[in-house]
Each structure stands twice: as C-alpha cells, then as structure tokens.
Design an enzyme around this catalytic site. Structure first.
Site, PDB file in Angstrom:
ATOM      1  N   THR A 106      15.867   7.335  63.442  1.00  9.26           N
ATOM      2  CA  THR A 106      16.082   6.231  62.510  1.00  9.26           C
ATOM      3  C   THR A 106      16.220   4.961  63.347  1.00  9.26           C
ATOM      4  O   THR A 106      17.183   4.821  64.104  1.00  9.26           O
ATOM      5  CB  THR A 106      17.379   6.433  61.695  1.00  9.26           C
ATOM      6  OG1 THR A 106      17.263   7.648  60.970  1.00  9.26           O
ATOM      7  CG2 THR A 106      17.597   5.280  60.726  1.00  9.26           C
ATOM      8  N   LYS A 117      13.636   4.524  54.456  1.00  5.44           N
ATOM      9  CA  LYS A 117      14.907   5.147  54.866  1.00  5.44           C
ATOM     10  C   LYS A 117      16.072   4.155  54.728  1.00  5.44           C
ATOM     11  O   LYS A 117      17.121   4.485  54.167  1.00  5.44           O
ATOM     12  CB  LYS A 117      14.770   5.626  56.314  1.00  5.44           C
ATOM     13  CG  LYS A 117      16.066   5.940  57.031  1.00  5.44           C
ATOM     14  CD  LYS A 117      16.442   7.380  56.931  1.00  5.44           C
ATOM     15  CE  LYS A 117      17.820   7.605  57.563  1.00  5.44           C
ATOM     16  NZ  LYS A 117      18.317   8.930  57.406  1.00  5.44           N
ATOM     17  N   LYS A 131      25.403   2.450  60.965  1.00  3.52           N
ATOM     18  CA  LYS A 131      24.160   2.160  61.712  1.00  3.52           C
ATOM     19  C   LYS A 131      23.033   1.804  60.739  1.00  3.52           C
ATOM     20  O   LYS A 131      22.331   0.804  60.911  1.00  3.52           O
ATOM     21  CB  LYS A 131      23.767   3.385  62.554  1.00  3.52           C
ATOM     22  CG  LYS A 131      22.414   3.241  63.213  1.00  3.52           C
ATOM     23  CD  LYS A 131      21.895   4.535  63.822  1.00  3.52           C
ATOM     24  CE  LYS A 131      20.427   4.356  64.198  1.00  3.52           C
ATOM     25  NZ  LYS A 131      19.812   5.553  64.751  1.00  3.52           N
TER      26      LYS A 131
HETATM   27  P1  NAD Z   1      22.333  12.665  69.022  1.00  2.00           P
HETATM   28  O1  NAD Z   1      23.046  11.583  69.732  1.00  2.00           O
HETATM   29  O2  NAD Z   1      23.010  13.966  68.757  1.00  2.00           O
HETATM   30  O3  NAD Z   1      20.943  13.002  69.774  1.00  2.00           O
HETATM   31  C1  NAD Z   1      20.156  12.060  70.453  1.00  2.00           C
HETATM   32  C2  NAD Z   1      19.746  12.712  71.764  1.00  2.00           C
HETATM   33  O4  NAD Z   1      18.819  11.867  72.435  1.00  2.00           O
HETATM   34  C3  NAD Z   1      20.919  12.929  72.719  1.00  2.00           C
HETATM   35  O5  NAD Z   1      21.033  14.327  73.006  1.00  2.00           O
HETATM   36  C4  NAD Z   1      20.543  12.115  73.960  1.00  2.00           C
HETATM   37  O6  NAD Z   1      20.937  12.719  75.169  1.00  2.00           O
HETATM   38  C5  NAD Z   1      19.039  12.058  73.820  1.00  2.00           C
HETATM   39  N1  NAD Z   1      18.381  10.974  74.553  1.00  2.00           N
HETATM   40  C6  NAD Z   1      18.678   9.659  74.549  1.00  2.00           C
HETATM   41  N2  NAD Z   1      17.783   8.979  75.318  1.00  2.00           N
HETATM   42  C7  NAD Z   1      16.910   9.907  75.790  1.00  2.00           C
HETATM   43  C8  NAD Z   1      15.773   9.840  76.640  1.00  2.00           C
HETATM   44  N3  NAD Z   1      15.328   8.689  77.132  1.00  2.00           N
HETATM   45  N4  NAD Z   1      15.115  10.984  76.911  1.00  2.00           N
HETATM   46  C9  NAD Z   1      15.547  12.166  76.409  1.00  2.00           C
HETATM   47  N5  NAD Z   1      16.629  12.298  75.617  1.00  2.00           N
HETATM   48  C10 NAD Z   1      17.295  11.175  75.310  1.00  2.00           C
HETATM   49  O7  NAD Z   1      21.827  12.009  67.637  1.00  2.00           O
HETATM   50  P2  NAD Z   1      21.290  12.775  66.335  1.00  2.00           P
HETATM   51  O8  NAD Z   1      22.410  12.958  65.374  1.00  2.00           O
HETATM   52  O9  NAD Z   1      20.465  13.937  66.763  1.00  2.00           O
HETATM   53  O10 NAD Z   1      20.359  11.632  65.727  1.00  2.00           O
HETATM   54  C11 NAD Z   1      19.061  11.361  66.234  1.00  2.00           C
HETATM   55  C12 NAD Z   1      18.392  10.344  65.312  1.00  2.00           C
HETATM   56  O11 NAD Z   1      18.348  10.881  63.987  1.00  2.00           O
HETATM   57  C13 NAD Z   1      19.166   9.011  65.204  1.00  2.00           C
HETATM   58  O12 NAD Z   1      18.225   7.980  65.161  1.00  2.00           O
HETATM   59  C14 NAD Z   1      19.936   9.156  63.899  1.00  2.00           C
HETATM   60  O13 NAD Z   1      20.221   7.920  63.305  1.00  2.00           O
HETATM   61  C15 NAD Z   1      18.964   9.976  63.079  1.00  2.00           C
HETATM   62  N6  NAD Z   1      19.568  10.761  61.991  1.00  2.00           N
HETATM   63  C16 NAD Z   1      20.698  11.477  62.209  1.00  2.00           C
HETATM   64  C17 NAD Z   1      21.258  12.209  61.150  1.00  2.00           C
HETATM   65  C18 NAD Z   1      22.503  13.040  61.363  1.00  2.00           C
HETATM   66  O14 NAD Z   1      23.086  13.479  60.350  1.00  2.00           O
HETATM   67  N7  NAD Z   1      22.936  13.287  62.590  1.00  2.00           N
HETATM   68  C19 NAD Z   1      20.653  12.199  59.891  1.00  2.00           C
HETATM   69  C20 NAD Z   1      19.468  11.489  59.713  1.00  2.00           C
HETATM   70  C21 NAD Z   1      18.935  10.767  60.779  1.00  2.00           C
END
Ligand code: NAD
Length: 295
Positions: free
Chosen positions: A93, A168, A243
């Site tokens: 997102t 979204k 966010k």
């Molecule tokens: P998270 O922080 O658990 O996962 C993100 C991952 O990206 C982390 O493990 C981090 O180490 C990794 N990362 C960051 N930079 C990197 C790079 N350069 N190379 C490789 N890995 C890298 O977050 P999440 O909850 O999995 O969310 C991910 C996305 O999904 C976000 O944009 C969030 O807004 C969206 N989202 C989350 C939810 C939810 O309920 N968690 C729901 C809908 C959308």
C-alpha cells in the site's frame, strides 16, 4: 506455473508467498529480516541471498514492502535483474504518485507492471482470501490472474497505473471515517442509557447499516468475531489505518479534493497511536472517544 520472485516477506508477504507455493508456483524470496526469511523458508519459499537473486529467473516479480520509498528504491535493481518481459506486481500500500513512478520505471525497462494493493489483512493473506485492487493495462491484469488467484478471492481491475492504490485509499478513508461514526453512536447510546444490542438491532436493519457496524462492531457482543471481543487485538492495526488515511490526505491535497472528514479522522487515529495504541485494532478508537466524553 509461474516462477515468482517475492521481495518483502513480512506479516503479509510471508503468508501470500506460502499460498503461491501451495498452488504449485516456484517461489524465490528475499527479505532484509532474518526472522521473515526463516518464516518464509518454513513455508516452502526458496531463500535468495539478495533481492536481485530472488528475481533473476522470475516470470513474475511481487513486492510487498512498507511504503513508496522502499518500492522506488528496490525497483531499479529488480528491473535490471529480472528477465526481459517479467510481470512486476507491487502489492504494497503506497501513495499514488510513487505507484505511478514505479509503473514508469517498469515501462522504461520494458516490463509490464501492475499496482495491486490488497484488503483482507493478515487473516486474508493466510487464508488466501485477499481482495486485489489493480491498476495497469488489461493485458498485464489478465497475465496476473494465475498468481493473484492463488493469493486472493477477488480481483478488481480499477483502471490505469495507480488506480489500484487510488481505490485502496478511497475505500480505507470510508472505513476510517465510518468506524469513528459508529463508535460515536455507541458512546452516545451509552450516555443515553440505550443498550449496545438495542442500537445494533436498530442500526443494522436501518440506514446506519455499514461494515464497521455489522462486520466489525466496536463493542463486544453483537458481532462475536469482531476485535472488540478479544481486547481490541488487531485485526487491522490503528497504525496501519493512520498510514492509509495519511496517504488519502496526501492524495486529496495533491489533487485538490476536499476531504475534511478524512483529515479529521487522520487526526483522531494519530492521537490514538500517540497514546500508545498504534498496534491495537483501529476499532479501539471507541475507547479514546469514551475517554474524551464527560460522564
Ligand atoms: P511488514 O513490516 O510486516 O513487512 C514488510 C517487510 O518488508 C519487512 O519484513 C521488511 O523487512 C521488508 N523489507 C523492507 N525493505 C525491504 C527491502 N528493500 N528488501 C527486502 N525486504 C524489505 O508489513 P506488512 O504488514 O507485511 O505490510 C506490507 C504492506 O502491505 C504495507 O504496505 C502495508 O500497508 C500493506 N498492508 C498491510 C496489511 C496488514 O494487515 N498488515 C493489510 C493490507 C495492506
């Protein structure tokens, strides 16, 4: 079956990658966090030593990263490492501008690309029931079907580059505002001596009906599966709602759209997060409203 390079194996990415493996796709993944890599490995994802190695043989590249800056800094290296013609799908997102920049980078490199943010949270990611909101060409959308269907139940093609992110943030702005409205109504009902169940029974069958009330009710009781019944454990964390509301505000300001309630909702969730409830479910906003009420 596709060969998928998956970058970003966090709370969402790891279960999404696991569902791709389950559906028979070959998945090579990379995350900066050793813990995330271990979790993905346990789910059958092949661990790559870096992001470029994860995508070198990929026909599809999926990114699931925290924010626009992470996607834009990862894309140039990924576009260089992936085979010509690989389909790039960013499921993070992120802000609409960054999504459009990511599309432009892919286009310059001759790669088809989609923005495909999701709703459904970590539960939907694990169950493979996510909804994908997709921006990009018809051809890229059709090509993505086999991998998106392995991770989600529905896919909506919203339009050109950035349209998925636009859908979204508009949806989540409705959600953030409606949860505050429903919570204020329950707090007012409490002040007036009206029971939670009575308000629920009336509003859920009347014009106050909405998802925040009938699927995610912010008081315990009427909807047993809602986070209110388990101490407001997320669910969808208040910090993530904040966010998304900030992304909506940024887009509203840049485009000139008036979104006064969206702005106010962002302030209300920011106060909730600052009070230490960033990780609580966003429906915990009802407790902040109670706290501000004079009773
Ligand atoms: P998270 O922080 O658990 O996962 C993100 C991952 O990206 C982390 O493990 C981090 O180490 C990794 N990362 C960051 N930079 C990197 C790079 N350069 N190379 C490789 N890995 C890298 O977050 P999440 O909850 O999995 O969310 C991910 C996305 O999904 C976000 O944009 C969030 O807004 C969206 N989202 C989350 C939810 C939810 O309920 N968690 C729901 C809908 C959308």
């Amino acid at each position: 079956m596709a060969t998928v390079g998956f970058v970003g194996l966090g709370n969402m990415g790891a279960p999404m990658a696991a569902n791709l493996v389950r559906a028979g796709h070959a998945v090579r993944g990379f995350d900066l966090s050793a813990g995330a890599m271990q979790q993905a490995r346990d789910a059958g994802v092949q661990a790559a030593p870096d992001a470029a190695a994860a995508v070198r043989q990929a026909s599809v590249v999926i990114t699931m990263l925290p924010a626009g800056r992470h996607v834009l800094s990862a894309y140039p290296g990924l576009l260089q490492a992936a085979p010509k013609g690989a389909l790039f799908i960013d499921c993070s997102t992120i802000d609409v501008d960054s999504a459009r920049q990511a599309h432009a980078l892919a286009e310059q490199a001759g790669m088809p690309a989609l923005d495909a943010p999701v709703s459904g949270g970590t539960g939907g990611a694990a169950a493979g029931t996510l909804t994908f909101m997709v921006g990009g060409s018809e051809g890229a959308f059709a090509a993505a079907e086999p991998v998106l269907s392995a991770m989600g139940r529905s896919r909506v093609h919203c339009g050109a580059a950035g349209a998925g992110q636009a859908a979204k943030i508009c949806n989540n702005m409705i959600l953030g505002i409606s949860m505050i409205g429903v919570s204020e109504a329950f707090v007012l009902a409490e002040a007036l001596g009206l029971s939670h169940q009575a308000l629920f029974d009336v509003a859920s069958a009347s014009s106050g009906q909405c998802w925040s009330l009938t699927s995610y009710c912010p008081v315990p009781g009427p909807v047993p599966s809602s986070p209110a019944n388990r101490g407001y454990q997320a669910g969808f964390a208040a910090g993530l709602m904040l966010k998304d509301l900030r992304l909506a505000q940024q887009a509203a300001e840049a485009s000139g759209a008036d979104a006064a309630l969206g702005r106010h909702a962002a302030e209300i969730y920011a106060a909730l997060a600052e009070a230490g409830h960033e990780r609580a479910d966003f429906s915990a906003v009802i407790n902040a409203i109670r706290g501000r009420s004079q009773r």
